[in-house]
Scaffold this active site. Structure first.
Site, mmCIF file in Angstrom:
data_model
loop_
_atom_site.group_PDB
_atom_site.id
_atom_site.type_symbol
_atom_site.label_atom_id
_atom_site.label_comp_id
_atom_site.label_asym_id
_atom_site.label_seq_id
_atom_site.Cartn_x
_atom_site.Cartn_y
_atom_site.Cartn_z
ATOM 1 N N SER A 94 0.965 -1.232 -0.017
ATOM 2 C CA SER A 94 -0.033 -0.020 0.101
ATOM 3 C C SER A 94 1.029 1.344 0.116
ATOM 4 O O SER A 94 1.417 1.671 1.139
ATOM 5 C CB SER A 94 -0.893 0.078 1.293
ATOM 6 O OG SER A 94 -1.649 -1.048 1.263
ATOM 7 N N LYS A 169 -7.157 1.721 -2.609
ATOM 8 C CA LYS A 169 -6.745 1.171 -1.154
ATOM 9 C C LYS A 169 -6.730 2.672 -0.246
ATOM 10 O O LYS A 169 -6.972 2.360 1.048
ATOM 11 C CB LYS A 169 -5.279 0.797 -1.263
ATOM 12 C CG LYS A 169 -4.885 0.205 -0.163
ATOM 13 C CD LYS A 169 -5.881 -0.797 0.822
ATOM 14 C CE LYS A 169 -5.169 -1.128 2.349
ATOM 15 N NZ LYS A 169 -3.938 -1.831 2.071
#
Length: 292
Positions: A94, A169
């Site tokens: 991420s 995300k």
């Protein structure tokens, strides 16, 4: 198919194990020791990302943040020091959507394909192969890698081009943080008002306030089980990405900023390595009252 996996932490290890259990040959590298279970499934441990890339057709990356991905890709012994022709890089970390677009462009220029494919679902989802996977990249590359994604997750979505998976995300992490904060406030309110938080949570689980966060993280708050499935430090990083991106877009995210301050309070009091459900401790500090 010859696969590589770089980064075998809380998430990466069970993800790599699921790929190996499906019969794929893995070459892996990580900072710490490689799990015995992964080695017993035939994974080969090597020293560098370059060696992983040389031995693999598709290379998965699962490391904490943007600088680590950049080092894995472009460092002295990074993936790009090997030939990338015919190879696919799949970054499941991420990280910054903006930097992701740059990484993808550079990999493409060297003859490789690139997908950004961050995940949601935590350690449990990684272990059980039920992650939600948000993918950015070319559709043909996505379709080629999709059978491998199906070994790792259940909800697999091609969101758009490179960087769009990471944008998705970031949005996910905003929602998760705000929900953890809402559950923390509600249960702390109930507890300080004299109600039993266990029974309050049980009642709420049957109504419109029910959520996965209330189910999993609410229980952790009540039982004080803050062993990390996802660390506060990592959620701080994700909310920093959200706030930095919002600034570039001239967008205000007031509740995200508030959640980040609560995570910062936890970290300042020694809680950066606790599970993000420990956000409740920041509210407890202000209330001078423990939920349970």
């Amino acid at each position: 198919m010859k696969l590589g996996f770089i980064g075998l932490g809380i998430m990466g290890t069970p993800m790599a194990i699921n790929l190996a259990r499906a019969g794929h040959q893995l070459h892996v590298t990580t900072i710490g020791p490689v799990a015995d279970e992964l080695l017993s499934l035939g994974a080969v441990s090597v020293e560098t990302a370059r060696q992983v890339t040389e031995a693999s057709d598709i290379i998965f990356i699962m490391v904490p943040d943007t600088p680590q991905v950049e080092e894995v890709l472009f460092g002295e012994n990074g993936c790009t020091k090997a030939s990338l022709k015919g190879k696919t890089i799949v970054d499941m970390s991420s990280i910054s959507p903006i930097e992701t677009k740059r990484f993808a462009r550079q990999v493409n220029e060297l003859g490789g394909d690139y997908l950004d494919a961050p995940v949601s679902g935590g350690e449990i989802g990684a272990r059980e192969g039920t992650l939600s996977i948000m993918v950015g990249g070319d559709e043909a590359v996505f379709e080629r890698v999709k059978p491998l994604f199906e070994l790792l997750g259940k909800n697999i979505t091609l969101v758009g081009g490179n960087g769009d998976g990471q944008t998705c995300k970031v949005a996910n992490q905003i929602i998760v943080a705000l929900n953890i904060e809402a559950v923390s406030e509600a249960l702390l309110f109930a507890s300080k008002a004299g109600a039993d938080p266990v029974r309050v949570r049980q009642a709420l689980m049957g109504g419109f306030a029910s959520s996965r966060i209330l189910e999993v993280h609410g229980e952790r708050m009540i039982k004080r089980t803050f062993n990390p499935g996802f660390k506060i430090a990592l959620h701080q990083k994700d909310l920093n990405l959200a706030l930095q991106s919002a600034k570039a877009l001239a967008l205000n995210l007031p509740n995200t900023a508030t959640c980040q301050e609560l995570f910062n309070t936890c970290a300042a009091n020694g809680g950066s390595q606790l599970d993000h459900s420990a956000l409740v401790q920041a509210l407890e500090l202000m209330a001078n009252h423990k939920l349970a």
